[in-house]
Structure formats: C-alpha cells, structure tokens
Design a protein around this motif. Structure first.
Motif, short mmCIF file in Angstrom:
data_model
loop_
_atom_site.label_atom_id
_atom_site.label_comp_id
_atom_site.label_asym_id
_atom_site.label_seq_id
_atom_site.Cartn_x
_atom_site.Cartn_y
_atom_site.Cartn_z
N LEU A 119 46.59 45.22 42.23
CA LEU A 119 46.90 45.69 40.88
C LEU A 119 46.53 44.63 39.84
N THR A 120 46.82 43.38 40.14
CA THR A 120 46.48 42.29 39.23
C THR A 120 44.98 42.23 39.01
N ALA A 121 44.22 42.38 40.10
CA ALA A 121 42.77 42.36 39.98
C ALA A 121 42.24 43.55 39.19
N ARG A 122 43.01 44.64 39.16
CA ARG A 122 42.59 45.85 38.44
C ARG A 122 43.12 45.87 37.01
N GLY A 123 43.74 44.79 36.55
CA GLY A 123 44.16 44.69 35.16
C GLY A 123 45.57 45.12 34.87
N VAL A 124 46.38 45.34 35.91
CA VAL A 124 47.79 45.70 35.73
C VAL A 124 48.64 44.46 36.01
N THR A 125 49.37 44.00 35.03
CA THR A 125 50.25 42.85 35.19
C THR A 125 51.55 43.28 35.86
#
Length: 316
Positions: A119-125
């Motif tokens: 998720l972090t890599a996909r732009g979701v913090t």
C-alpha cells in the motif's frame, strides 16, 4: 451463529475460546514449527531467496493458501476503494490518502507487513496498522519480526477477532487475508469489522477455503489436511447475509476459481522443484504438509466444493 460449519462446535464462552486458541496454536505449530525460531528461519530464507523482508518469504510461511498474490489482490482492492482517481480508472495522485488499518486473524504477521508495504508503494499512507490474533505465541513471533524490521506503526493485539480492544469507528480499512476459515463465528467477526470501521470504511476479505456454494461439505480428503476443528466453512448465502446484518453495503464478490486453480498449480510447482530447500528451511514434515494442503485445496476448487473469492464491502 448461522453459516459456520465447525468440526467440533462453535465456541461462545471463554473456555471455548481458550480451547480454540490451543487448537489453532497446535495446528500452526505443526505446520510451521521453524517460525517459532524466527531469527534462524529468516536467515535461511534470505540465503535461499536473496531477499529480505516480507517479499522474500516465498509466501509459504505466513500468507495462507494464496501467498503474496492474495495480498496483492487485497492491496489492489484497498487502493481502488480509498483512492477516487484509481476507482475512476486513473492513477493515484502524489500525497495520496492516509488510512488506519487492521487485519483480523493476522497470525505471524507476514501478510499484514507485506500488504502495508505494498500500500505504501502504491501511494497509500498507513498511519497505524494493527494485527489481531487470538494465539499469544503468534503475536509474540509477529512482535519480534516487526521490531526487528523497525515497524513502529504496526501494533500486534492478542485478542479474539470478535472482541477487538479498539474504539468504535476508529479504522478506515479492515482486511482478512485468508483467515476466515479459522473463525468459528464468522458472522460475529464481520460484525466486529463493522463496529471498528468508520462510516464509508472498507472491508476486504479473501476467501481461500472458507466458502461453500451451499450446504455441502468439503471432501474427506480435504479434511485430512484441513481438520474440522481448525477450518470452518460457510455457505455463500449465509456469508452474504452476514455482511447485510453487519451493516455493509456495496458488497461485491469476485469469483477467483480460475485464478486460484492456476495459482496453486504454480505454488505446488515451486514446492516440488525446491522441495529440498523448503525442507531445509521449514523441516521435511512441514514441506510435505504444505504440498498436501495446497493440493487438497486445489482439488476442492476444481470440484466446485469450495469457492475461492475476494469480497469487498463498504460500511454504511
């Protein structure tokens, strides 16, 4: 509780919950005894795969029948749900959404750590991530791994998935990555997810070996590797009713049968080709049990006795 088809009754009191805690612990310790000596096992995995962290764990130790590919589906569903541009067919914007997330039935934590990283890599913090598991030994191993990897925003909670010690409406996302068959009261678990989620929050579930098309039971061959006191199944109609009763709307089921049959064939190929290496990491008995477990699940998919699926739902 309608829908659960346990092998040894549905626990409703504390004594039954303790019994289920012991049953789940014994099963998973038999399957993956090496994980309780995590530091040695991690060194062996890194030596074999050349990768550190969740992405290097082969998906054989902590990620259920679907492995990391199942977590990929969950992460995709979360990104689509929380990122309007993605839902509309576009790309995630920089400085994207931030969420508080919980996994129910997190086990040793591998799927949760992998999903958070994705998720972090996909732009979701992910502001806070919580892993909830009933078995204290699983939580202890997960804490050691998370601490070793410096994951300050991830908290392990040792509790029943039907009674999570977090406030009402405190989460944006709840996920269950393959743990549904380990819940004797799945309707209560979905109800708890509804309590935890803020209005508009999302629930994402992978059904690996937990969903049946009707009242029929899995085969005896399946039960040889998936004992009834550890793996519980629910008819599809009952699962849909459980979502409704918990206050969920926009319930979508994605049929994963074709995908899961192909995936398990690929995973079995890896286990067979690298059987010696897998046995060296996890032990010979575990390597054989992994193979037999995946084989039995695949046969149920092919026969139509189990329905692999991805569910997404919105808290009203």
């Amino acid at each position: 509780m309608p829908g659960a088809r346990p092998g040894a009754g549905v626990p409703h009191d504390r004594r039954s919950q303790r019994n289920q805690r012991g049953v789940q612990h014994r099963y998973h310790r038999e399957l993956f005894p090496a994980l309780h000596d995590w530091e040695r096992t991690e060194r062996s995995i890194v030596e074999f795969t050349g990768e550190e962290g969740p992405a290097g764990l082969l998906g054989l130790d902590q990620m259920g029948h679907f492995g990391p590919q199942g977590c990929d589906l969950v992460a995709d569903a979360v990104v689509t749900a929380v990122t309007p541009a993605v839902a509309a067919g576009g790309d995630a914007a920089p400085g994207g959404p931030a969420v508080d997330l919980c996994e129910l039935g997190s086990g040793f934590g591998g799927a949760l750590r992998y999903t958070v990283d994705l998720l972090t890599a996909r732009g979701v913090t992910v502001r806070r991530a919580y892993g909830v598991d009933l078995v204290p030994e699983h939580c202890a191993v997960s804490r050691r791994i998370s601490r070793a990897q410096g994951r300050e925003r991830l908290t392990e909670i040792c509790a029943s998935a039907t009674a999570v010690p977090l406030p009402d409406a405190s989460l944006d996302v709840v996920v269950v990555t393959g743990s549904m068959p380990h819940f004797p009261e799945p309707g209560a678990v979905i109800g708890e997810a509804g309590r935890l989620l803020r209005p508009g929050g999302r629930l994402v579930i992978t059904e690996e070996v937990s969903l049946t098309p009707g009242d029929g039971a899995p085969s005896a061959a399946f039960r040889a590797t998936h004992p009834g006191e550890v793996f519980f199944t629910t008819p599809l109609a009952d699962r849909l009713r459980q979502f409704h009763d918990a206050g969920f709307t926009e319930v979508v089921r994605r049929d994963l049968t074709e995908w899961a049959v192909a995936l398990l064939a690929d995973r079995l190929k890896v286990v067979r080709i690298f059987r010696g290496s897998v046995a060296g990491i996890y032990g010979s008995a575990s390597a054989d049990l992994i193979r037999d477990t995946l084989t039995a699940a695949r046969e149920e998919y092919l026969a139509g006795r189990l329905l692999p699926a991805l569910f997404t739902a919105r808290r009203s």
